[in-house]
Design a protein around this motif. Structure first.
Motif, short mmCIF file in Angstrom:
data_model
loop_
_atom_site.label_atom_id
_atom_site.label_comp_id
_atom_site.label_asym_id
_atom_site.label_seq_id
_atom_site.Cartn_x
_atom_site.Cartn_y
_atom_site.Cartn_z
N LEU A 80 -32.28 -30.79 -5.58
CA LEU A 80 -31.53 -31.63 -4.27
C LEU A 80 -30.93 -32.74 -4.82
O LEU A 80 -31.48 -33.70 -5.83
N LEU A 81 -29.84 -32.99 -4.29
CA LEU A 81 -29.04 -34.26 -4.34
C LEU A 81 -28.81 -34.84 -3.12
O LEU A 81 -28.38 -34.50 -2.27
N GLY A 82 -29.01 -36.27 -2.97
CA GLY A 82 -28.98 -36.94 -1.76
C GLY A 82 -28.14 -38.17 -1.96
O GLY A 82 -28.41 -38.79 -3.27
N LYS A 83 -27.54 -38.81 -0.98
CA LYS A 83 -26.85 -39.96 -1.01
C LYS A 83 -27.23 -40.83 0.05
O LYS A 83 -27.26 -40.51 1.46
N ASN A 84 -27.32 -42.31 -0.19
CA ASN A 84 -27.70 -43.28 1.04
C ASN A 84 -26.96 -44.61 0.48
O ASN A 84 -27.55 -45.28 -0.39
N GLY A 85 -25.97 -44.52 0.89
CA GLY A 85 -24.98 -45.74 0.63
C GLY A 85 -25.18 -46.05 -0.77
O GLY A 85 -23.80 -45.33 -1.14
N GLU A 86 -25.41 -46.91 -1.40
CA GLU A 86 -25.39 -47.27 -2.73
C GLU A 86 -26.36 -46.32 -3.53
O GLU A 86 -26.14 -46.48 -4.81
N GLU A 87 -27.12 -45.53 -3.32
CA GLU A 87 -28.15 -44.90 -4.05
C GLU A 87 -27.91 -43.45 -3.89
O GLU A 87 -27.71 -42.71 -3.01
N ILE A 88 -28.11 -42.80 -5.28
CA ILE A 88 -28.29 -41.27 -5.25
C ILE A 88 -29.46 -40.93 -5.69
O ILE A 88 -30.35 -41.47 -6.39
#
Length: 133
Positions: A80-88
């Motif tokens: 699973l790969l996720g993104k939230n603004g500045e974080e992975i």
């Protein structure tokens, strides 16, 4: 926490691509975790649900206090790969163990590579589920 596990986890975070990481066993217990990484019981359940979801490869999920837009690899539902603004956020499940890492959004490919490579090495060490923090 077992010193071998602590040293193993430091190998994942020492190059700076992964800032925080954790290893979760088959029972959902955290067996190793970076000092600055906090998990709620719901976080582990959420990741496992996102990895095993049957309907969509794209998932919006809450991890900690943040929302992440994530996707699973189509041929491999264990990553699973996720993104939230500045974080992975990267989560990789190998033989029941789950390795979760948080890295900086400038290096998503490196974060994915580091966590999946680490999970494969961790699996090869064959730690049992009896090791708990």
């Amino acid at each position: 926490m077992d010193s071998d596990l602590r040293n193993l986890l430091l190998k994942l975070t020492r190059n700076g691509k992964i800032e925080r990481a954790a290893i979760i066993d088959k029972a959902g217990k955290i067996v190793a975790c970076s000092a600055n990484f906090t998990f709620k019981d719901n976080d582990v359940k959420t990741i496992n649900y996102a990895l095993s979801g049957q309907y969509s490869s794209l998932v919006r999920m809450k991890f900690g206090n943040e929302m992440f837009m994530c996707f699973r690899q189509c041929e491999d539902n264990d990553t699973l790969l996720g993104k939230n603004g500045e974080e992975i956020l990267v989560a990789h499940r190998k033989n029941g163990f789950l390795v979760v890492g948080i890295g900086h959004s400038d290096t998503p490919g490196s974060c994915l590579y580091e966590v999946t490579r680490f999970a494969k090495r961790f699996d090869s060490k064959r730690y049992s589920c009896k090791i708990v923090s």
